[in-house]
Design an enzyme around this catalytic site. Structure first.
Site, mmCIF file in Angstrom:
data_model
loop_
_atom_site.group_PDB
_atom_site.id
_atom_site.type_symbol
_atom_site.label_atom_id
_atom_site.label_comp_id
_atom_site.label_asym_id
_atom_site.label_seq_id
_atom_site.Cartn_x
_atom_site.Cartn_y
_atom_site.Cartn_z
ATOM 1 N N HIS A 194 -1.594 0.981 -6.791
ATOM 2 C CA HIS A 194 -1.815 -0.195 -7.633
ATOM 3 C C HIS A 194 -2.629 0.153 -8.884
ATOM 4 C CE1 HIS A 194 -0.265 -2.522 -4.257
ATOM 5 N NE2 HIS A 194 -0.159 -3.540 -5.088
ATOM 6 N N LYS B 53 -2.039 -8.060 4.860
ATOM 7 C CA LYS B 53 -2.812 -8.921 5.747
ATOM 8 C C LYS B 53 -3.972 -9.548 5.001
ATOM 9 C CE LYS B 53 -5.867 -5.362 7.657
ATOM 10 N NZ LYS B 53 -7.326 -5.460 7.623
#
Lengths: 212, 281
Positions: free
Chosen positions: A53, A121
């Site tokens: 990222h 999550k």
């Protein structure tokens, strides 16, 4: 107390449908998904966590410089354990990692590379929620910590990118999955189950510590 | 120390692949308590299945095999540098053989060492013991849950937390509320109270080594552990954090003496995969 319980229960009663999705996803497919839907993924998914990222956000590599086509992809926040064998890479364990760590990057990566589902999550924040809405994308919550259970739903490790420099946990892997389970917890309509649960738990917290 | 190296390797394998029975039992109870068809129950079914398959196939329960934390009590005369070398050797071997995920990253080069060893990695706490036996406890602490653990300085007005055990209760609730579902609930909560920051963070982590059935031998703390567990489970975060009755399966509190000016409270949050194992040598 009774009221609070019924609120939590109502979250549950909205869970009714299980849909099968097959990446690459189209905007129409994404728009057919709502918070609470259970999905099973068939086909290829791509992993990416902290380093991927940071790299995509800061270096902005061109689409053609990435060996995988990310258009319509399911981007899975996962740093797996992979073993190199004579028959190729073998996935040992691969559950989700905490998604919120990439909150500062995801909102720009979604439109730039055409990602249609984020999976991880713990949910994500407002920036990502807005990006989901603006670009037709969803957040999928898979089963926290169920690394072996989920690895057994990966049929094959297809390929890997940046393994040498980023390492096993941080590389971008492509997995071929079958009936990989997840729940839609943030949809393209601006709804976030995480925000809703947080609100309920904050109400209860205030009650437990005697705040008005 | 080849034999001891193999013993420590087994400790790694056991901790990584086989969840302690008390934790599994608590998760089983949680599964029974959740409503049929709920996300919470479905998630716990998958988690229980995951625990079983990991144990049977000797694979790590979670891909994040964490930061290895050793709590060592060594008899007088045993060389600590030698013991450290043995632990490091066992760590490299376990990374290859279990396998563990290489998790040690150099701050300067940002490179992963590839074998779970590096500066201050694994973490080893030594203590000399009057016993003739060597005791080694290993915890594999997942970093998702390490990231949401919180340190508090009391008084803390935001929570109306004063310098007393009720203040500690408020910190425990606040930490879990802040964690929401980011760290893989149902959680096990370790709390350490005392005079300095480094001491309470270690103390809270040490609480996570206690078995869930273990009752605190200080009665007021035992009461507080029960009350906090009950109240945390009223927050409604639930397994996976998508709602439900079980947000935590255990709360354990440890105390040290404090300085008149200080009242530090550290809340260590552990994911449901509370991986720990011990050996006596």
């Amino acid at each position: 107390m009774v009221e609070k319980k019924s609120k939590v229960k109502s979250q549950k009663s909205k869970v009714e449908k299980t849909k099968t999705i097959k990446p690459p996803l189209t905007k129409e497919e994404v728009l057919s998904l709502n918070v609470g839907d259970r999905v099973l993924i068939n086909g290829q998914i791509v992993t990416g966590r902290d380093k991927i990222h940071k790299f995509l956000f800061n270096e902005r590599p061109k689409i053609e410089d990435i060996p995988f086509n990310l258009k319509g992809a399911v981007l899975y926040h996962c740093g797996p354990i992979v073993r190199k064998t004579e028959e190729g890479f073998k996935l040992i364990a691969g559950g989700p990692t905490t998604s919120i760590r990439v909150e500062m990057y995801e909102h720009r990566i979604i439109p730039q590379y055409g990602i249609k589902a984020i999976m991880g999550k713990g949910g994500m924040g407002r920036k990502t929620l807005n990006a989901l809405k603006e670009n037709g994308c969803v957040y999928l919550h898979t089963i926290s910590g169920a690394a072996v259970y989920l690895a057994d739903r990966v049929k094959r490790v297809v390929d890997v990118w940046r393994l040498e420099d980023f390492g096993m946990a941080e590389a971008m892997w492509i997995f071929d999955v079958e009936e990989f389970p997840a729940i839609v917890t943030m949809d393209a309509y601006g709804r976030s189950l995480h925000e809703e649960i947080e609100k309920i738990s904050y109400g209860e917290l205030k009650r437990l510590i005697g705040f008005p | 120390m080849i034999e001891l190296r193999d013993g420590i390797f087994e400790l790694y394998r056991k901790a990584a692949t086989s969840l302690p029975p008390d934790v599994e039992k608590a998760l089983r109870h949680a599964h029974e308590a959740e409503e049929d068809g709920s996300n919470a129950k479905t998630a716990l079914s998958a988690i229980l299945e995951n625990i079983r398959v990991a144990r049977e196939t000797e694979r790590p329960i979670c891909q994040d095999t964490g930061v290895p934390v050793f709590f060592v009590k060594a008899p007088n005369g045993l060389s600590q540098p030698e013991l450290k070398d043995t632990i490091i050797e066992a760590t490299k071997f376990a990374t290859e053989e279990v396998p563990l995920r290489p998790n040690a990253v150099d701050i300067i080069s940002d490179k992963n060492s590839g074998d779970n060893t590096g500066v201050g990695f694994p973490i080893i706490y030594f203590e000399e013991s009057p016993d003739s036996a060597l005791s080694i406890k290993l915890m594999l602490k997942g970093s998702g849950c390490e990231n949401v653990s919180q340190l508090y300085k009391l008084p803390f007005e935001e929570l109306k937390a004063e310098r007393d055990l009720d203040g500690v209760r408020r910190c425990g609730l606040d930490a879990v509320h802040k964690a929401q579902s980011r760290a893989c609930p149902p959680y096990i909560i370790g709390i350490g109270i005392g005079a300095s920051r480094d001491q309470v963070t270690r103390l809270s982590k040490e609480q996570l080594l206690r078995r869930l059935e273990d009752t605190n031998n200080i009665e007021v703390l035992s009461e507080l552990e029960k009350r906090l567990l009950n109240e945390i489970n009223r927050l409604g975060i639930g397994p996976l954090g998508l709602g439900g009755k079980t947000t935590a399966i255990g709360v354990k509190i440890g105390v040290n003496h404090r300085h008149p000016a200080s009242y530090f409270v550290d809340v260590s949050i552990c994911c449901w995969a509370n991986r720990r194992a011990s050996l006596i040598w």
